[in-house]
Design an enzyme around this catalytic site. Structure first.
Site, PDB file in Angstrom:
ATOM      1  N   ALA A 105       0.834  -1.199   0.000  1.00 51.52           N
ATOM      2  CA  ALA A 105       0.000   0.000   0.000  1.00 51.52           C
ATOM      3  C   ALA A 105       0.874   1.256   0.000  1.00 51.52           C
ATOM      4  CB  ALA A 105      -0.916   0.002   1.214  1.00 51.52           C
ATOM      5  N   GLY A 150       0.550  -5.506   0.698  1.00 44.57           N
ATOM      6  CA  GLY A 150      -0.528  -5.629  -0.276  1.00 44.57           C
ATOM      7  C   GLY A 150      -0.071  -6.220  -1.595  1.00 44.57           C
ATOM      8  N   GLU A 153      -0.212  -9.844  -0.985  1.00 43.72           N
ATOM      9  CA  GLU A 153      -1.625 -10.221  -0.893  1.00 43.72           C
ATOM     10  C   GLU A 153      -2.267 -10.303  -2.271  1.00 43.72           C
ATOM     11  OE1 GLU A 153      -3.486  -8.822   3.244  1.00 43.72           O
ATOM     12  OE2 GLU A 153      -2.556  -7.164   2.161  1.00 43.72           O
ATOM     13  N   GLU A 173       3.165  -6.053   8.014  1.00 44.02           N
ATOM     14  CA  GLU A 173       2.179  -5.161   8.630  1.00 44.02           C
ATOM     15  C   GLU A 173       2.270  -5.064  10.149  1.00 44.02           C
ATOM     16  OE1 GLU A 173       0.382  -6.099   4.615  1.00 44.02           O
ATOM     17  OE2 GLU A 173       1.571  -7.144   6.131  1.00 44.02           O
TER      18      GLU A 173
END
Length: 299
Positions: A105, A150, A153, A173
């Site tokens: 992100a 992300g 992910e 994270e």
């Protein structure tokens, strides 16, 4: 016997040469399919006569492909376009930025968000990756360099993952006092097991390509810079199979993993029945009997 062995070797070399030639064509012939909703996301289609292979390319070098709102919109638009393209057979997600797949992100952008805006962003990211996971065609994440947060992910949401040896994968994270919020806590343990997933998420540890392969996180780990070539090889192999069969196989596998064995077998039967009266099934039988390559049309 020597003559037979010589002929067999010649046929094997010819097959290898044909495969190499086809891969070269796939790598060298590309055309822009359409304009994305974002300048940092490009959707391309391999312009080959028998190709249904599409590519999403991430192009945001200034942030190492960090996913901000603009890129997220581009990804959503690209995935929706692929899902409505009846000619699509395989989707590859690649990066045009050297030595990075996706850094996760965009934290600089997130820093300016309110808690409610962050919640909406993460919800949208999670929804986008779930949509990617549910695409009717097989998806391949092509990972060179970093796939973090992300970015990993997104790769976990693909059906297959292929990386270079210099790949770096991780979910960092917890080091930011949050947890993976776009599917990482659910998809990672389904791939590598609960205990290993807990270790990786609790510690935020980053792993290399070879370790990712050994734990089942990726399907292939190849020399650095060769992940896309390997992905094209796999995509081309998938592309030669019956497209309706591939879609039904994906539905049966994904749906079956979420239910008990009895329900999974019932789902398999339902998916199989949908293929019984297709023209492709009859073409496959005819091609086998006539010892020729089948000409599947997705009908």
């Amino acid at each position: 016997m020597v003559a037979i062995a010589s002929v067999a070797k010649s046929l094997k070399n010819l097959k290898l040469q044909n495969t190499t030639t086809h891969l070269f064509r796939l790598q060298s012939i590309r055309t822009l399919l359409l304009q994305s909703a974002s300048e940092s996301v490009k959707l391309q289609k391999l312009n080959d006569s028998d190709s249904g292979i599409l590519e999403v390319n991430l192009e945001r070098p200034e942030t190492k492909n960090a996913i901000g709102n603009d890129m997220l919109k581009g990804l959503q638009y690209a995935f929706e376009t692929v899902n409505t393209d009846h000619t699509a057979k395989v989707l590859m997600i690649c990066s045009s930025v050297p030595k990075v797949f996706c850094a996760g992100a965009d934290l600089k952008e997130r820093k300016a968000m309110s808690p409610s805006e962050v919640q909406n962003y993460v919800r949208s990211l999670r929804s986008t990756f779930s949509y990617l996971e549910a695409l009717h065609v097989p998806t391949i994440a092509v990972i060179e360099g970093a796939a973090l947060g992300g970015g990993l992910e997104m790769a976990l949401s693909c059906d297959l993952r292929i990386c270079g040896e210099d790949a770096v994968l991780g979910l960092p994270e917890t080091g930011l006092a949050i947890i993976p919020g776009a599917g990482g806590t659910q998809r990672l343990p389904r791939l590598v097991g609960k205990s290993m997933a807990k270790e990786l998420i609790f510690t935020g540890r980053r792993i290399g390509g070879r370790d990712a392969l050994s734990m089942g996180l990726v399907n292939y780990c190849v020399p650095a810079g060769e992940a896309r070539t390997k992905a094209l090889e796999v995509a081309w192999d998938i592309n030669q199979k019956g497209p309706l069969a591939i879609r039904m196989a994906k539905r049966a596998i994904d749906g079956g993993l979420e239910v008990d064995m009895k329900s999974g077998l019932e789902l398999e039967e339902q998916c199989y029945e949908q293929l019984l009266h297709t023209k492709d099934r009859l073409e496959g039988l005819a091609a086998f009997a006539e010892r020729r390559k089948p000409n599947y049309k997705g009908e």
